[in-house]
Design a protein around this motif. Structure first.
Motif, PDB file in Angstrom:
ATOM      1  N   ALA A   1     -37.575 -70.297  28.096  1.00 53.43           N
ATOM      2  CA  ALA A   1     -38.212 -69.111  27.512  1.00 53.43           C
ATOM      3  C   ALA A   1     -38.054 -69.033  26.001  1.00 53.43           C
ATOM      4  CB  ALA A   1     -37.626 -67.845  28.143  1.00 53.43           C
ATOM      5  N   ASP A   2     -37.289 -69.968  25.415  1.00 56.93           N
ATOM      6  CA  ASP A   2     -37.035 -69.999  23.970  1.00 56.93           C
ATOM      7  C   ASP A   2     -36.408 -68.686  23.504  1.00 56.93           C
ATOM      8  OD1 ASP A   2     -36.998 -71.473  21.607  1.00 56.93           O
ATOM      9  OD2 ASP A   2     -38.855 -70.547  20.878  1.00 56.93           O
ATOM     10  N   VAL A   3     -35.357 -68.268  24.216  1.00 55.44           N
ATOM     11  CA  VAL A   3     -34.647 -67.028  23.906  1.00 55.44           C
ATOM     12  C   VAL A   3     -33.152 -67.313  23.828  1.00 55.44           C
ATOM     13  CG1 VAL A   3     -36.374 -65.552  24.988  1.00 55.44           C
ATOM     14  CG2 VAL A   3     -34.469 -66.441  26.360  1.00 55.44           C
ATOM     15  N   CYS A   4     -32.385 -66.280  23.546  1.00 53.19           N
ATOM     16  CA  CYS A   4     -30.933 -66.384  23.534  1.00 53.19           C
ATOM     17  C   CYS A   4     -30.372 -65.595  24.721  1.00 53.19           C
ATOM     18  CB  CYS A   4     -30.355 -65.834  22.230  1.00 53.19           C
ATOM     19  SG  CYS A   4     -28.542 -65.876  22.155  1.00 53.19           S
ATOM     20  N   VAL A   5     -29.510 -66.238  25.488  1.00 54.89           N
ATOM     21  CA  VAL A   5     -28.811 -65.560  26.575  1.00 54.89           C
ATOM     22  C   VAL A   5     -27.422 -65.185  26.068  1.00 54.89           C
ATOM     23  CG1 VAL A   5     -27.924 -65.720  28.918  1.00 54.89           C
ATOM     24  CG2 VAL A   5     -30.083 -66.851  28.324  1.00 54.89           C
TER      25      VAL A   5
ATOM     26  N   ILE B   1     -30.658 -60.623  27.256  1.00 54.84           N
ATOM     27  CA  ILE B   1     -31.493 -61.574  26.522  1.00 54.84           C
ATOM     28  C   ILE B   1     -31.843 -61.011  25.150  1.00 54.84           C
ATOM     29  CG2 ILE B   1     -33.614 -62.931  26.581  1.00 54.84           C
ATOM     30  CD1 ILE B   1     -31.710 -63.568  28.878  1.00 54.84           C
ATOM     31  N   SER B   2     -31.759 -61.849  24.137  1.00 59.88           N
ATOM     32  CA  SER B   2     -32.242 -61.482  22.801  1.00 59.88           C
ATOM     33  C   SER B   2     -33.188 -62.580  22.311  1.00 59.88           C
ATOM     34  CB  SER B   2     -31.080 -61.300  21.823  1.00 59.88           C
ATOM     35  OG  SER B   2     -30.376 -62.515  21.635  1.00 59.88           O
ATOM     36  N   ALA B   3     -33.889 -62.300  21.224  1.00 61.05           N
ATOM     37  CA  ALA B   3     -34.875 -63.263  20.730  1.00 61.05           C
ATOM     38  C   ALA B   3     -34.231 -64.451  20.023  1.00 61.05           C
ATOM     39  CB  ALA B   3     -35.860 -62.564  19.791  1.00 61.05           C
ATOM     40  N   LYS B   4     -33.153 -64.188  19.281  1.00 65.61           N
ATOM     41  CA  LYS B   4     -32.542 -65.252  18.480  1.00 65.61           C
ATOM     42  C   LYS B   4     -31.025 -65.212  18.599  1.00 65.61           C
ATOM     43  CE  LYS B   4     -36.310 -65.421  15.129  1.00 65.61           C
ATOM     44  NZ  LYS B   4     -36.715 -65.370  13.711  1.00 65.61           N
ATOM     45  N   PRO B   5     -30.382 -66.359  18.362  1.00 64.39           N
ATOM     46  CA  PRO B   5     -30.947 -67.688  18.095  1.00 64.39           C
ATOM     47  C   PRO B   5     -31.616 -68.275  19.337  1.00 64.39           C
ATOM     48  CG  PRO B   5     -28.568 -67.839  18.277  1.00 64.39           C
ATOM     49  CD  PRO B   5     -28.894 -66.378  18.313  1.00 64.39           C
TER      50      PRO B   5
END
Length: 359
Positions: free
Chosen positions: A259-263, A327-331
């Motif tokens: 998903a190209d996200v940060c867990v 979950i966050s968008a970055k890194p």
């Protein structure tokens, strides 16, 4: 006799042979009477059901039945080489059934049918094979699936390690269910259905080369009932995986990359038994990477997290469920552990196998 079940029972009785001898020989893989007797005695006798009884080279079932159960077919396969074959809380037979049931279930599918192929080493005790087959049938019955076809091969002594099993499974995904690793979104919550690392420690303790005495059993169990309850409470589950080899750390990395996200994981929130922590510290291992055979990681919308958690905790397979992160968008494509000491560390994929022959 028009009743299909009665006809199947009649076929089984007509074929029923009896294994002679106490160990598997090369003759049991030769395609002759010895092989037929082994299959009839050990496998057909254990797995008896109408789809298996004809003993054709394939199992057959009407497409109309599958269509009534859902709109998408799910199909999976897995092989099991666990060492030792019998361990606290289970054995290779139950593991093979539960593992494939769970691989289907994490797609949202209702598991229906399994195949079972065994590779036997010459000299393997027939009594142990009966025990494994009985365990497989008990696990299949508990999961509500049927073992409908299979295969048996025997190799020379030393060419394999006692017994290997491959199981494949077919299930049906209901309309409206779409679960995929790429669906993780910023703001989503990450849940696990209970204590992690139990299976890995149970296998370690069962191995003769390690003098470990810990009261831990494998968590091997089917998860489709838990997942059905979860989907009822939260129909829009974004991601779902069972945390087998590589543990929850690997699953979270798969979600992050897809998903190209940060867990973001919250270390104090992750359920780990003290015995598992102790073994991890002694051996310098990380419980996040220990294999599990009855644990899943779910990613759900934040607004549904409380309902999802309550549904999991209300099911026996999720009594110790917890929200362990978000979950966050970055890194992007990263898993970060927020530690109990207030720090952060990256949780990466394993470079090698932390513990081989775990399933």
């Amino acid at each position: 006799m028009s009743d299909p079940a009665a006809k199947s029972e009649q076929r089984i009785r007509a074929r029923s042979g009896k294994v002679r001898g106490e160990t598997v020989t090369l003759a049991h893989g030769s395609g002759g009477k010895a092989m037929r007797d082994l299959i009839d005695d050990v496998f057909v006798g254990s797995f008896a059901n109408p789809a298996l009884a004809p003993l054709e080279d394939q199992a057959r079932f009407p497409l109309s039945e599958l269509a009534r159960a859902g709109e998408t077919l799910a199909f999976t396969t897995d092989s099991y080489v666990v060492d030792p074959l019998f361990f606290p809380g289970g054995d290779i037979g139950a593991l093979a059934v539960n593992g494939t049931v769970n691989d289907l279930a994490v797609s949202g599918a209702r598991p229906l049918y399994l195949s079972a192929a065994v590779i036997l080493e010459e000299g393997y005790p027939v009594s142990d094979l009966r025990r494994v087959a009985a365990s497989m049938q008990a696990a299949a019955a508990a999961a509500g699936v049927a073992i409908v076809t299979g295969d048996t091969k025997v190799v020379h002594r030393g060419a394999a390690d006692k017994l290997f099993i491959n199981t494949s499974g077919v299930g049906v995904v209901p309309a409206g269910v779409h679960i995929a690793a790429e669906r993780a979104q910023p703001g989503d919550k990450v849940l696990v259905n209970g204590f992690v690392g139990d299976h890995g420690v149970a296998i370690l303790a069962a191995r003769d080369d390690l003098a470990l005495d810990v009261p831990i059993e494998s968590d091997s169990q089917p998860l489709h009932g838990l997942i059905a309850a979860l989907l009822q409470a939260c129909p829009d589950v974004h991601c779902l995986r069972d945390a087998t080899r590589g543990g929850i750390a690997t699953v979270c990395n798969e979600f992050a990359e897809a998903a190209d996200v940060c867990v973001n994981l919250d270390e104090p929130a992750i359920p780990v038994r003290e015995a598992v922590r102790g073994v991890s510290e002694i051996l310098g291992l990380d419980p996040l990477y220990f294999a599990n055979e009855g644990k899943l990681v779910a990613v759900v919308p934040a607004a549904k997290a409380d309902a999802a958690l309550a549904a999991m905790r209300a099911h026996p397979a999720g009594a110790d469920a917890a929200v362990i992160g978000e979950i966050s968008a970055k890194p992007a494509a990263t898993v970060i552990m927020h530690t109990a000491f207030g720090g952060e560390r990256i949780v990466d994929m394993l470079v090698g196998e932390q513990l081989p022959r775990i399933c």
